[in-house]
Design an enzyme around this catalytic site. Sequence first.
Site, PDB file in Angstrom:
ATOM      1  N   PRO A   1     -47.912 124.905  -3.381  1.00 37.38           N
ATOM      2  CA  PRO A   1     -48.306 123.769  -2.916  1.00 37.38           C
ATOM      3  C   PRO A   1     -47.580 122.096  -2.733  1.00 37.38           C
ATOM      4  O   PRO A   1     -46.135 122.010  -3.217  1.00 37.38           O
ATOM      5  CB  PRO A   1     -48.410 123.031  -5.040  1.00 37.38           C
ATOM      6  CG  PRO A   1     -47.241 123.817  -5.476  1.00 37.38           C
ATOM      7  CD  PRO A   1     -47.785 124.893  -5.270  1.00 37.38           C
ATOM      8  N   MET A   2     -48.269 121.513  -1.327  1.00 35.52           N
ATOM      9  CA  MET A   2     -47.379 120.889  -0.485  1.00 35.52           C
ATOM     10  C   MET A   2     -48.554 119.450  -0.559  1.00 35.52           C
ATOM     11  O   MET A   2     -49.648 120.208   0.269  1.00 35.52           O
ATOM     12  CB  MET A   2     -47.079 121.867   0.235  1.00 35.52           C
ATOM     13  CG  MET A   2     -45.584 122.875   0.530  1.00 35.52           C
ATOM     14  SD  MET A   2     -45.170 123.124   1.755  1.00 35.52           S
ATOM     15  CE  MET A   2     -46.545 124.477   2.645  1.00 35.52           C
TER      16      MET A   2
ATOM     17  N   CYS B   1     -41.963 118.497  -8.180  1.00 34.45           N
ATOM     18  CA  CYS B   1     -41.780 117.520  -7.434  1.00 34.45           C
ATOM     19  C   CYS B   1     -40.605 115.947  -7.606  1.00 34.45           C
ATOM     20  O   CYS B   1     -40.551 115.667  -8.009  1.00 34.45           O
ATOM     21  CB  CYS B   1     -43.590 116.594  -7.417  1.00 34.45           C
ATOM     22  SG  CYS B   1     -43.360 115.789  -6.342  1.00 34.45           S
TER      23      CYS B   1
ATOM     24  N   LYS C   1     -43.972 124.916 -12.417  1.00 40.36           N
ATOM     25  CA  LYS C   1     -43.414 124.781 -11.353  1.00 40.36           C
ATOM     26  C   LYS C   1     -42.289 123.838 -11.522  1.00 40.36           C
ATOM     27  O   LYS C   1     -42.883 122.990 -12.184  1.00 40.36           O
ATOM     28  CB  LYS C   1     -43.694 124.762 -10.554  1.00 40.36           C
ATOM     29  CG  LYS C   1     -43.228 125.375  -8.358  1.00 40.36           C
ATOM     30  CD  LYS C   1     -44.018 124.655  -7.354  1.00 40.36           C
ATOM     31  CE  LYS C   1     -43.180 125.274  -6.547  1.00 40.36           C
ATOM     32  NZ  LYS C   1     -42.300 123.864  -6.220  1.00 40.36           N
TER      33      LYS C   1
ATOM     34  N   HIS D   1     -38.270 126.129  -7.960  1.00 42.48           N
ATOM     35  CA  HIS D   1     -37.400 126.588  -7.009  1.00 42.48           C
ATOM     36  C   HIS D   1     -35.924 126.059  -6.539  1.00 42.48           C
ATOM     37  O   HIS D   1     -35.266 125.116  -7.782  1.00 42.48           O
ATOM     38  CB  HIS D   1     -38.011 124.966  -6.292  1.00 42.48           C
ATOM     39  CG  HIS D   1     -37.724 124.562  -4.957  1.00 42.48           C
ATOM     40  ND1 HIS D   1     -38.138 123.769  -4.441  1.00 42.48           N
ATOM     41  CD2 HIS D   1     -36.223 125.087  -3.662  1.00 42.48           C
ATOM     42  CE1 HIS D   1     -37.961 123.792  -3.113  1.00 42.48           C
ATOM     43  NE2 HIS D   1     -36.499 123.868  -2.935  1.00 42.48           N
TER      44      HIS D   1
ATOM     45  N   ASP E   1     -36.219 128.791   0.890  1.00 40.44           N
ATOM     46  CA  ASP E   1     -35.473 129.026   1.981  1.00 40.44           C
ATOM     47  C   ASP E   1     -36.308 130.341   1.990  1.00 40.44           C
ATOM     48  O   ASP E   1     -35.995 131.445   3.450  1.00 40.44           O
ATOM     49  CB  ASP E   1     -34.405 129.336   1.666  1.00 40.44           C
ATOM     50  CG  ASP E   1     -33.182 128.607   1.513  1.00 40.44           C
ATOM     51  OD1 ASP E   1     -34.398 127.358   1.692  1.00 40.44           O
ATOM     52  OD2 ASP E   1     -32.478 128.551   0.847  1.00 40.44           O
TER      53      ASP E   1
ATOM     54  N   GLY F   1     -43.420 128.414   0.920  1.00 40.39           N
ATOM     55  CA  GLY F   1     -43.734 126.376   1.338  1.00 40.39           C
ATOM     56  C   GLY F   1     -43.404 126.620   2.789  1.00 40.39           C
ATOM     57  O   GLY F   1     -44.402 126.651   3.710  1.00 40.39           O
TER      58      GLY F   1
END
Length: 323
Positions: free
Chosen positions: A16-17, A100, A139, A169, A202, A224
């Site tokens: 999700p971005m 986030c 997340k 992440h 990455d 991502g």
Amino acid sequence: MKIGSAELENRIFLAPMAGVTDMPFRVLCKEQGCGLVFTEMVSAKGMHYNDDKSTKLTLLDEKEKPGAVQIFGSEPEIMAEVAEKLDRSDAGIIDINMGCPAPKITKNGEGSALMKKPELVAKIVKAVSGATKKPVTVKIRKGWDDSLANAVEIAGIAEENGACAVTVHGRTREQYYSGKADWDIIKQVKRAVSIPVIGNGDVTGPEAAKRLFEETGCDAVMVGRGAQGNPWIFNQINKYLEEGIIIPAPTAEQKIQTIIRHMNMLIEYKGERTGILEMRSHIAWYIKGLRDAAYTKQKLFKLTNKEEIFNLLQSFLLRQENT
């Protein structure tokens, strides 16, 4: 692969971005073999107050199902209320954002700031899981900073309170998107929980995706920034994992054709003005690395209508063909 009741085509997911993973882009990624797409993060408070913009972000096209809708917030009751609404929607999975790093999110105690409050994490995950029959995922990041790298603890809490999977992440909030992702923390989380673990950070191409699987034992890989302007990355990764084949990058002509299709989809979805303004960033990503990309980007960000952008792209393509 399955996450709860959601059956997925493969183990390569789109992250999700905000400002990137809108419906048109998700559809393009899905067509290229993405196993699961995630919406841009949606404000639970916005949905609570029936904000049209927030609600629109949760809509999924038939082609992208089962898609995941990501919500963010810090109040268990409101998060549960939104999960109840999404239970009646097309969402295949409800994902909770606890990663986030943006100051406008963390200053309200939301996003990655939640990792500083394990007890609140437990309440939110339990409330959301209890309000829906759909699979709930979470997340997270490595932690808030290196002194609070508590991904293992938070993942365990998520599992105990009903989460069906967790995405990690490998950067702290303090890192934002800089430096190198710590894949070892993903490995530690995988060893600590029994629910699926999705590795993130990455993954810029097929070889990196394979290494992430091998080094961490994770169940799925999330792409991502590597997907920005590059929906083909999903097909490339899948081919490499299945057959060991590296598919060549798309030609300049293929890129321009996809840009035009993407732009038309975005205009249809958001109207010409908003569609064009948002598409400019996508185009900059698509053409990165090609001849005259910097010059074209400079001109691109001054344009505000479809015809002008179309003409700019055509002359850009001609220059590629004459190299």
